[in-house]
Design a protein around this motif. Sequence first.
Motif, mmCIF file in Angstrom:
data_model
loop_
_atom_site.group_PDB
_atom_site.id
_atom_site.type_symbol
_atom_site.label_atom_id
_atom_site.label_comp_id
_atom_site.label_asym_id
_atom_site.label_seq_id
_atom_site.Cartn_x
_atom_site.Cartn_y
_atom_site.Cartn_z
ATOM 1 N N GLU A 118 0.845 -1.194 0.000
ATOM 2 C CA GLU A 118 0.000 0.000 0.000
ATOM 3 C C GLU A 118 0.875 1.237 0.000
ATOM 4 O O GLU A 118 1.742 1.386 0.870
ATOM 5 N N ASN A 119 0.659 2.117 -0.996
ATOM 6 C CA ASN A 119 1.434 3.352 -1.126
ATOM 7 C C ASN A 119 2.942 3.070 -1.127
ATOM 8 O O ASN A 119 3.734 3.801 -0.535
ATOM 9 N N GLY A 120 3.309 1.989 -1.796
ATOM 10 C CA GLY A 120 4.707 1.640 -1.948
ATOM 11 C C GLY A 120 5.335 0.959 -0.755
ATOM 12 O O GLY A 120 6.537 0.677 -0.773
ATOM 13 N N VAL A 121 4.562 0.658 0.299
ATOM 14 C CA VAL A 121 5.083 0.039 1.515
ATOM 15 C C VAL A 121 4.537 -1.378 1.641
ATOM 16 O O VAL A 121 3.338 -1.616 1.441
ATOM 17 N N VAL A 122 5.404 -2.324 1.980
ATOM 18 C CA VAL A 122 4.962 -3.697 2.212
ATOM 19 C C VAL A 122 4.280 -3.745 3.574
ATOM 20 O O VAL A 122 4.933 -3.685 4.618
ATOM 21 N N GLU A 123 2.963 -3.828 3.568
ATOM 22 C CA GLU A 123 2.187 -3.757 4.805
ATOM 23 C C GLU A 123 1.956 -5.124 5.439
ATOM 24 O O GLU A 123 1.725 -5.205 6.653
ATOM 25 N N ALA A 124 1.983 -6.196 4.663
ATOM 26 C CA ALA A 124 1.752 -7.518 5.236
ATOM 27 C C ALA A 124 2.313 -8.586 4.307
ATOM 28 O O ALA A 124 2.285 -8.438 3.086
ATOM 29 N N ILE A 125 2.816 -9.639 4.920
ATOM 30 C CA ILE A 125 3.270 -10.823 4.193
ATOM 31 C C ILE A 125 2.513 -12.028 4.753
ATOM 32 O O ILE A 125 2.485 -12.243 5.969
#
Length: 348
Positions: free
Chosen positions: A133-140
């Motif tokens: 989201e918005n270039g950020v890895v929020e969850a794996i």
Amino acid sequence: MKNELTLQLIDTHAGGDVSRIVTGGVDPLPGATVRQQMEYLRDDADGLRKLLLEEPYGAPEMSVDLIVPPSDSRAETGYIIMEVMGYPIYSGSNTICTATAVLESGLVPKREGHQHFLLESPAGLVQIDARVENGVVEAITCGGLPSYIDTYRAAIHVPGLGDITYSVAYSGGFYALVDARDLGFHLTLDEERDLARCAGAIVEAIQAERGFSHYTLGDVGPLPFLHFMGPVDQVADDFYRSRSATYVHPGVICRSTTGTGTSARLALMHHEGGIRPGDKLETVSLRESGFIGEFLGVEQAGADGHDVVRNTITGKGHVLARSEIVVNCDDPMVECAGLHHILTSRHG
């Protein structure tokens, strides 16, 4: 001009457990598979693990993940996991950290929204689902290893503690599972040292009494893990939550609840008839971080017909630092024996 040994690192953490991702500086390792490359490191080049987990570069509470070429063309990359106990073939928190690092470093191109790719661990291929989201890895979300209960509610006498009831699950390593309340613990941060001492005594007693054998892998060494279980609270029809703490022998209480520890809990909950496919368990650590395990289903495996639980683990990885460390073999605190044949030298 001198030969300088350097390593390129991305330090990350998931749930508080720090994983150092080694992205460069190590020569190609022999071995046709990631598992064989791991075995080479374990047997012939264990100095890399010790270098990065001991002073002056690291601490035993950390983990190291070495990026290596995959043997399966479907995988984006391979990775080898190194911890204080040795070389586990799989780890949820290390997989979450590695997946985050390869995305944030550009080794795997990052795309907005959900993306799916494969990594190759010593245990085999791992499905990765990443939410960006918005270039950020929020969850794996990563596949947990098929997990099962090997031993249910056995008893052992532990010097200084008395008779202890424990179960054993396999979820990437063999885990002793004990009820924290039975041992007088509430699983709060101030109990961390006492938890480590208690777990160490139980693990050593179990190791002295018996070994464990996986239905396909055979002997995978002495039991290395213990998981303290708090009460399970049902917070929705399909969602459960439990305080937890995972111990790695010798002496380390993990800062996260660990992915394999969460998989072990799912296997026990299924064994006791407490969950259905689609149910989720959030394990909450001493530091209030958490992982979410989802129970996908069960299948029969092995000659003895083990009920093997299929599951996934979800968490968030954070990048802490991008760095290059210099391996100074003239430093009396640095042990370089067994390193020169795998570290790439450059002229400085």
